[in-house]
Design a protein around this motif. Sequence first.
Motif, PDB file in Angstrom:
ATOM      1  N   SER A  40       0.826  -1.212   0.000  1.00  0.00           N
ATOM      2  CA  SER A  40       0.000   0.000   0.000  1.00  0.00           C
ATOM      3  C   SER A  40       0.855   1.254   0.000  1.00  0.00           C
ATOM      4  CB  SER A  40      -0.946  -0.004   1.205  1.00  0.00           C
ATOM      5  OG  SER A  40      -0.236   0.127   2.417  1.00  0.00           O
ATOM      6  N   ASP A  45      -0.677   6.057  -6.417  1.00  0.00           N
ATOM      7  CA  ASP A  45      -1.964   6.734  -6.595  1.00  0.00           C
ATOM      8  C   ASP A  45      -1.865   7.765  -7.709  1.00  0.00           C
ATOM      9  OD1 ASP A  45      -3.341   5.346  -4.679  1.00  0.00           O
ATOM     10  OD2 ASP A  45      -2.968   6.780  -3.082  1.00  0.00           O
ATOM     11  N   SER A 101      -7.480   3.006  -1.548  1.00  0.00           N
ATOM     12  CA  SER A 101      -8.355   3.454  -0.461  1.00  0.00           C
ATOM     13  C   SER A 101      -8.646   2.340   0.535  1.00  0.00           C
ATOM     14  CB  SER A 101      -9.666   4.003  -1.033  1.00  0.00           C
ATOM     15  OG  SER A 101     -10.280   3.037  -1.859  1.00  0.00           O
ATOM     16  N   ARG A 104      -6.268   3.026   3.641  1.00  0.00           N
ATOM     17  CA  ARG A 104      -6.088   4.327   4.277  1.00  0.00           C
ATOM     18  C   ARG A 104      -6.613   4.331   5.709  1.00  0.00           C
ATOM     19  NH1 ARG A 104      -5.014   7.497  -0.239  1.00  0.00           N
ATOM     20  NH2 ARG A 104      -3.547   6.182  -1.341  1.00  0.00           N
TER      21      ARG A 104
END
Length: 254
Positions: A40, A45, A101, A104
């Motif tokens: 992640s 992004d 997402s 997060r």
Amino acid sequence: MQSAVTNIYDFLDVWLDGELNLTGALRAAEWPEEHLLEFSRQWPDPDGDCLEAELRVLSPGEFRPIVPLTGGSIGSRAQTVLELLLYAPAVVVPSGDLHASWSRGRPMDGAARNDLRRQLEWLAVLRPFIESGAVEFVRGHEGDELASMFDGVGDERTNHRLRLIDDMTMSDWSEAGWNWPQEVSADEMFGLNRAVSLHLGASLVLAAEQKGQFTALDVVSEIAMRRAIGGRRVEDGRVSILRRLGGFRPPTTG
């Protein structure tokens, strides 16, 4: 394919050893927590400005609907895109599902892992259409500058139109086929309405830039658009032309 999206697919091909498919998605969802956290952190992004800068302006008469991807499961959103591509040569979708997402501020629990698996499956299924340019992306809605439209920034007429949607009620949503499992608070209702407003605002901006056409794919979007334009029904000018052509009677012989 947009460069930011290319970066995401290149990244996933490396991490999944070239197996971005349903099996690879399931395997990634079972990685150890430390591996998922590093995955992640390195996820590229996309930058919204770059996405929109690469979105080509439409030629006259070209059809590229703007697809709302607010709410619902990621699988149903992918299905919406695939169904619409039966009628349109290309579609534009918000970039929300390109972001990591699922990670997060969340623990790597079962819910986060399921969200990751579904996202990777979505990217795998749509990959041929994304690589061909049939699916293109624009910036996401949540947290972007479109939210500033509701803080007194931007064209006041647009602000006023979008604020009309804030007043949508449970009856409006029920008319749209929304099933309410329980009583909804005012804050929750406002959040639902604002999600629709942000999509509508993004669609209007893109339409003004001639990069897509707003498409009401459900009754909620149709109700919201009618509120924003004062209840009037708006049709593409080509509709009236087709009606005139449809009413034309060829001369008879004999």
